[in-house]
Design a protein around this motif. Structure first.
Motif, PDB file in Angstrom:
ATOM      1  N   SER A  43       0.804  -1.224   0.000  1.00 28.70           N
ATOM      2  CA  SER A  43       0.000   0.000   0.000  1.00 28.70           C
ATOM      3  C   SER A  43       0.838   1.275   0.000  1.00 28.70           C
ATOM      4  N   HIS A  44       2.107   1.202   0.385  1.00 28.40           N
ATOM      5  CA  HIS A  44       2.935   2.399   0.440  1.00 28.40           C
ATOM      6  C   HIS A  44       3.539   2.716  -0.924  1.00 28.40           C
ATOM      7  N   PRO A  45       3.917   3.969  -1.165  1.00 28.57           N
ATOM      8  CA  PRO A  45       4.472   4.377  -2.465  1.00 28.57           C
ATOM      9  C   PRO A  45       5.743   3.608  -2.819  1.00 28.57           C
ATOM     10  N   ILE A  46       5.853   3.270  -4.099  1.00 25.48           N
ATOM     11  CA  ILE A  46       7.041   2.591  -4.614  1.00 25.48           C
ATOM     12  C   ILE A  46       7.553   3.354  -5.824  1.00 25.48           C
ATOM     13  N   ASP A  47       8.830   3.707  -5.799  1.00 21.61           N
ATOM     14  CA  ASP A  47       9.520   4.331  -6.925  1.00 21.61           C
ATOM     15  C   ASP A  47      10.376   3.243  -7.561  1.00 21.61           C
ATOM     16  N   LEU A  48       9.935   2.733  -8.704  1.00 26.46           N
ATOM     17  CA  LEU A  48      10.548   1.558  -9.328  1.00 26.46           C
ATOM     18  C   LEU A  48      11.420   1.981 -10.499  1.00 26.46           C
ATOM     19  N   TRP A  49      12.654   1.445 -10.514  1.00 30.02           N
ATOM     20  CA  TRP A  49      13.613   1.734 -11.573  1.00 30.02           C
ATOM     21  C   TRP A  49      14.002   0.439 -12.268  1.00 30.02           C
ATOM     22  N   ALA A  50      14.043   0.489 -13.598  1.00 30.27           N
ATOM     23  CA  ALA A  50      14.425  -0.677 -14.393  1.00 30.27           C
ATOM     24  C   ALA A  50      15.518  -0.280 -15.376  1.00 30.27           C
ATOM     25  N   SER A  51      16.567  -1.077 -15.464  1.00 29.79           N
ATOM     26  CA  SER A  51      17.564  -0.859 -16.519  1.00 29.79           C
ATOM     27  C   SER A  51      17.004  -1.393 -17.825  1.00 29.79           C
TER      28      SER A  51
END
Length: 325
Positions: free
Chosen positions: A232-240
């Motif tokens: 439920s909490h914010p996720i900042d997702l990074w993908a190469s």
């Protein structure tokens, strides 16, 4: 992968122990739940930074510097497979300069200093507990506990560290989705007596952590959207864009589509999996080029400048605090 990791291990183990308030080593004592945990802490400092040599790295910090501020937010950093607390030191420095206390741990079962155990996939079971124990220590036993805002806790994780963040955010992995142990670089080279199965991970949701930044997380074990339903909490997702070392861009993109929480996806163009690691000094780049040298059309130093600014912005936006400077 095994020999690259071992080489890097010797370089990092040679790093001197840094004892300081601006930059210092801490240790969580062993208890009935696990082994002793070592970590590196960065904290805001009102004095100009100096260069501190730590093995092959030059760390920006100040020894014996009183922590500047009160009611400060805390960011926990979890490294990837066979990594160490300095693997993302530039990100830690940037966050600390921006007013955060930052603590990067060495996972005892999955760090460069423990080459006998980090290839065992049982390490996937202990990672979340490591972070919980570190957080308990920082909020109750650390000399700096009184200046930490317990309602402003964030997390950054890379690769297996990203997997760890998903577990702490409330995800439940399905280890049957993993490739057979030792079949690829994600499993690395396992000795004959290494268990070939992984037990079911008990729920490890850590509700004290309010925001998660995840870079190229090991995400194949979260293929079923129901495994993510409790996040439920914010996720900042990074993908190469190119992935690597057992982490598939396809899996990370699928994860982004299945996340139920407020989330943001960033795709690092022309980046490989190891591009999220800190910029390597020449000595390290020569020793482990696969970890340090990127594609010709990718500038790791320039990327990290933007990446670190994004980390600061994300955590400032998602963590409430009376003082984040």
């Amino acid at each position: 992968m095994f020999f690259r990791a071992v080489t890097l291990a010797f370089l990092l183990i040679a790093a001197p122990v840094v004892q300081a308030a601006g930059l210092k080593k801490i240790e969580v004592p062993a208890d009935h739940t696990g082994q002793a945990i070592t970590a590196t802490q960065w904290s805001p400092c009102a004095r100009p930074a100096k260069d501190i040599q730590a093995g092959p790295f030059v760390i920006s910090g100040v020894r014996d510097c009183p922590v500047a501020g009160k009611n400060l937010p805390l960011i926990l950093i979890s490294h990837g497979f066979g990594g160490a607390s300095l693997s993302h030191h530039d990100t830690a420095e940037a966050l600390s300069d921006a007013g955060f206390i930052v603590v990067a741990l060495n996972h005892p079962d999955d760090t460069l200093s423990n080459t006998e155990r980090f290839h065992n996939r049982q390490a996937l079971l202990t990672r979340a507990t490591d972070v919980k124990r570190l957080l308990d220590y920082m909020l109750t036993s650390s000399p700096d506990s009184a200046i930490i805002n317990p309602n402003s806790i964030g997390f950054f994780g890379f690769s297996r560290g990203g997997y760890t963040g998903l577990i702490l955010a409330g995800a439940q992995p399905d280890f049957k989705k993993l490739a057979p142990p030792c079949a690829n670089e994600a499993g690395a080279t396992c000795p004959d007596n290494t268990p070939q199965t992984v037990l079911l991970l008990p729920p490890s949701h850590e509700r004290r952590i309010k925001a998660f930044a995840l870079a190229d997380p090991l995400s194949s074990v979260f293929a079923d959207p129901t495994s993510l339903k409790n996040i439920s909490h914010p996720i900042d997702l990074w993908a190469s864009q190119n992935g690597g070392d057992g982490v598939s861009p396809k899996d990370v993109l699928a994860l982004a589509q299945n996340l139920p929480s407020p989330s943001t996806l960033h795709i690092a163009q022309n980046a490989g999996h190891f591009s999220f690691l800190t910029v390597c000094p020449p000595k390290l780049a020569e020793a482990v080029p696969d970890l340090c040298i990127d594609a010709p059309n990718f500038n790791r130093a320039a990327f990290h400048k933007d990446f670190n600014e994004n980390m600061i912005s994300f955590f400032r936006k998602t963590l409430s605090s009376e003082r984040i400077e």
